[in-house]
Scaffold this motif. Structure first.
Motif, PDB file in Angstrom:
ATOM      1  N   THR A  72       0.762  -1.312   0.058  1.00  0.00           N
ATOM      2  CA  THR A  72       0.010   0.164   0.128  1.00  0.00           C
ATOM      3  C   THR A  72       1.048   1.172   0.180  1.00  0.00           C
ATOM      4  N   TYR A  74       0.886   5.223   0.551  1.00  0.00           N
ATOM      5  CA  TYR A  74       0.031   6.409   1.255  1.00  0.00           C
ATOM      6  C   TYR A  74       0.595   7.749   0.679  1.00  0.00           C
ATOM      7  N   ASN A 108      -2.441  -1.016  -3.677  1.00  0.00           N
ATOM      8  CA  ASN A 108      -3.396  -0.191  -3.090  1.00  0.00           C
ATOM      9  C   ASN A 108      -2.844   1.171  -3.063  1.00  0.00           C
ATOM     10  N   THR A 110      -3.542   4.806  -0.720  1.00  0.00           N
ATOM     11  CA  THR A 110      -4.491   5.260   0.435  1.00  0.00           C
ATOM     12  C   THR A 110      -4.244   6.819   0.592  1.00  0.00           C
ATOM     13  N   LYS A 132     -13.315   4.937   2.698  1.00  0.00           N
ATOM     14  CA  LYS A 132     -13.252   3.591   3.483  1.00  0.00           C
ATOM     15  C   LYS A 132     -13.815   4.054   4.762  1.00  0.00           C
ATOM     16  N   VAL A 149      -9.198   4.912  -0.461  1.00  0.00           N
ATOM     17  CA  VAL A 149      -8.532   3.925  -0.840  1.00  0.00           C
ATOM     18  C   VAL A 149      -8.804   3.763  -2.320  1.00  0.00           C
ATOM     19  N   ASN A 151      -7.794   0.819  -4.953  1.00  0.00           N
ATOM     20  CA  ASN A 151      -7.643  -0.497  -5.488  1.00  0.00           C
ATOM     21  C   ASN A 151      -6.817  -0.827  -6.757  1.00  0.00           C
TER      22      ASN A 151
END
Length: 155
Positions: A72, A74, A108, A110, A132, A149, A151
């Motif tokens: 993920t 960020y 992902n 975020t 989310k 988020v 995907n």
């Protein structure tokens, strides 16, 4: 006309420029300084969106990898310079950033956004992000944020 640049370090002149851009973008509420910008450039990923002939980036993304979920990314900071807003740069640049994160094999992406920042929320939703959760007082009292988020699997 537009191109992406990914600096791996920042010179003192670039540090000063980035601090000025941060202050413009975040009006003193969340702007970062060289103590944050330099490690992001060296150990995370800083992405600049450039316009030919302009010495300063017209948009910036500051990205970190999640320690608990290494697949993920960020997005720590994302903004379009105030004199370039309203020209479709935000969406174009975000699409470039997402492409870079795909190349880096993230699954992902975020980010958080102030619940009252309707323009940013709409931009993120147009690019496929979904809300989310809501995080009350995330950055202090009254600093309510949506965690959004995207995907990247199978896209």
């Amino acid at each position: 006309m537009y191109y992406v640049e990914v600096p791996k370090k920042l010179t003192p002149v670039e540090q000063k420029m980035m601090i000025e851009l941060e202050r413009d973008a975040f009006s003193g509420i969340g702007a970062v300084d060289e103590q944050t910008l330099v490690p992001i450039a060296r150990y995370g990923k800083m992405v600049w969106y450039r316009a030919e002939g302009d010495v300063r980036p017209i948009a910036v993304a500051e990205i970190m990898r999640s320690y608990d979920n290494p697949e993920t990314a960020y997005v720590f900071g994302y903004y379009v310079r105030s004199d370039w807003q309203g020209k479709g740069i935000g969406r174009r640049f975000l699409q470039e950033v997402i492409a870079l994160l795909r190349e880096d094999r993230f699954l992902n992406v975020t980010l958080t956004v102030n619940v009252e920042n309707k323009a940013a929320i709409a931009l993120y939703e147009r690019c496929g992000f979904v809300i989310k959760e809501t995080r009350p007082d995330e950055f202090g009292v009254g600093e309510n944020r949506y965690c959004m988020v995207l995907n990247l699997k199978g896209k």
